[in-house]
Design an enzyme around this catalytic site. Structure first.
Site, PDB file in Angstrom:
ATOM      1  N   GLY A  29       0.814  -1.210   0.000  1.00  0.00           N
ATOM      2  CA  GLY A  29       0.000   0.000   0.000  1.00  0.00           C
ATOM      3  C   GLY A  29       0.840   1.248   0.000  1.00  0.00           C
ATOM      4  O   GLY A  29       2.048   1.198  -0.221  1.00  0.00           O
ATOM      5  N   ASN A  30       0.210   2.370   0.229  1.00  0.00           N
ATOM      6  CA  ASN A  30       0.927   3.646   0.275  1.00  0.00           C
ATOM      7  C   ASN A  30       0.284   4.563   1.308  1.00  0.00           C
ATOM      8  O   ASN A  30      -0.741   4.228   1.899  1.00  0.00           O
ATOM      9  CB  ASN A  30       0.951   4.287  -1.115  1.00  0.00           C
ATOM     10  CG  ASN A  30      -0.447   4.586  -1.619  1.00  0.00           C
ATOM     11  OD1 ASN A  30      -1.130   5.476  -1.114  1.00  0.00           O
ATOM     12  ND2 ASN A  30      -0.890   3.814  -2.610  1.00  0.00           N
ATOM     13  N   ARG A  31       0.894   5.726   1.524  1.00  0.00           N
ATOM     14  CA  ARG A  31       0.495   6.619   2.615  1.00  0.00           C
ATOM     15  C   ARG A  31      -0.549   7.658   2.229  1.00  0.00           C
ATOM     16  O   ARG A  31      -0.762   8.608   2.967  1.00  0.00           O
ATOM     17  CB  ARG A  31       1.723   7.352   3.159  1.00  0.00           C
ATOM     18  CG  ARG A  31       2.718   6.460   3.847  1.00  0.00           C
ATOM     19  CD  ARG A  31       3.822   7.292   4.473  1.00  0.00           C
ATOM     20  NE  ARG A  31       4.896   6.462   4.978  1.00  0.00           N
ATOM     21  CZ  ARG A  31       4.843   5.792   6.121  1.00  0.00           C
ATOM     22  NH1 ARG A  31       3.775   5.872   6.884  1.00  0.00           N
ATOM     23  NH2 ARG A  31       5.864   5.046   6.500  1.00  0.00           N
ATOM     24  N   SER A  32      -1.187   7.524   1.094  1.00  0.00           N
ATOM     25  CA  SER A  32      -2.179   8.533   0.715  1.00  0.00           C
ATOM     26  C   SER A  32      -3.329   8.565   1.715  1.00  0.00           C
ATOM     27  O   SER A  32      -3.915   7.540   2.047  1.00  0.00           O
ATOM     28  CB  SER A  32      -2.724   8.230  -0.682  1.00  0.00           C
ATOM     29  OG  SER A  32      -3.706   9.176  -1.010  1.00  0.00           O
TER      30      SER A  32
END
Ligand code: C5P
Length: 223
Positions: A29-32
């Site tokens: 995943g990512n930090r958005s």
């Protein structure tokens, strides 16, 4: 008074970040945070638009007045975006879409083997949704907007990305450890395919959202 300059328009906004599952309990995943996409949805509702918000993994409550489609992965986001874009006047891709996903999904939880080194993680490329929308334009005259997070050579990299993606506007954010992702405020420059360059000073994501709509409105197809 709020401008109702999006009245009668259908706009599609993506927000959040995709999660690409490895097994039933793990993902890439990512930090958005989704805050910028939600600000775009709220401001578009306030300006009179019919809004489809495609939400990926934000945990945020659905904004009032928008039709919200919840997705998890990049492939789900693409399907939802292409469906919603079919009759949209504008599409704004604010979501952070994973460039890659695990090549295989394990039906059961992947076990660690105490005796062995971890094996390599095979990835495959996800489709570039923004590029597909911008080059196919599912609806006549549709305006397509992308976002780019750059750490260096922000303007030069932004220009190149705008051309590569084929979109009309590209919102370029400078990102660093404490900048933009998850923050309430951001600073950006909006690049236009026709050469325009609009700096947006450090401030609330709502203000950046309104600037994006200010730039979208004159580019919309004649109703
Ligand atoms: O290429 P990059 O990921 O920097 O581009 C960012 C922009 O492209 C964002 O607007 C993002 O929503 C969109 N994107 C996409 N599909 C991908 C990767 C990025 O639509 N697979």
């Amino acid at each position: 008074a709020l401008p109702a300059d999006l009245a009668g328009r259908h706009v599609v906004v993506s927000a959040g970040g995709t999660r690409e599952p490895l097994d039933p309990v793990r993902f890439l995943g990512n930090r958005s945070s989704g805050k910028q996409g939600f600000a775009l949805a709220r401001t578009a509702v306030a300006r009179g638009a019919r809004v489809t918000l495609i939400e990926a993994n934000t945990g945020l409550p659905d904004p009032a007045g928008a039709d919200v489609v919840h997705v998890g992965t990049a492939l789900e986001l693409r399907d939802a975006a292409l469906k919603a874009a079919a009759d949209a006047d504008a599409v704004v891709m604010a979501a952070a879409v994973a460039d890659f996903r695990p090549a295989a999904y394990a039906q059961g939880k992947i076990k660690k083997r105490d005796d062995a080194e971890p094996g390599p993680l095979a990835l495959v490329r996800n489709p570039d949704i923004l590029h597909q929308l911008a080059t196919e334009r599912p609806a006549q005259g549709q305006v397509v907007v992308g976002f780019a997070a750059e750490t260096d050579d922000v303007l030069a990299n932004g220009r190149a990305k705008l051309r590569r993606k084929g979109c009309d506007l590209l919102v370029v954010n400078e990102v660093g450890e404490h900048k933009t992702f998850g923050a309430e405020e951001s600073e950006a420059v909006v690049l236009a395919a026709d050469g325009g360059e609009t700096p947006v000073p450090y401030g609330p994501k709502e203000a950046l959202a309104d600037t994006v709509w200010d730039l979208v409105v004159p580019r919309l197809p004649v109703p």
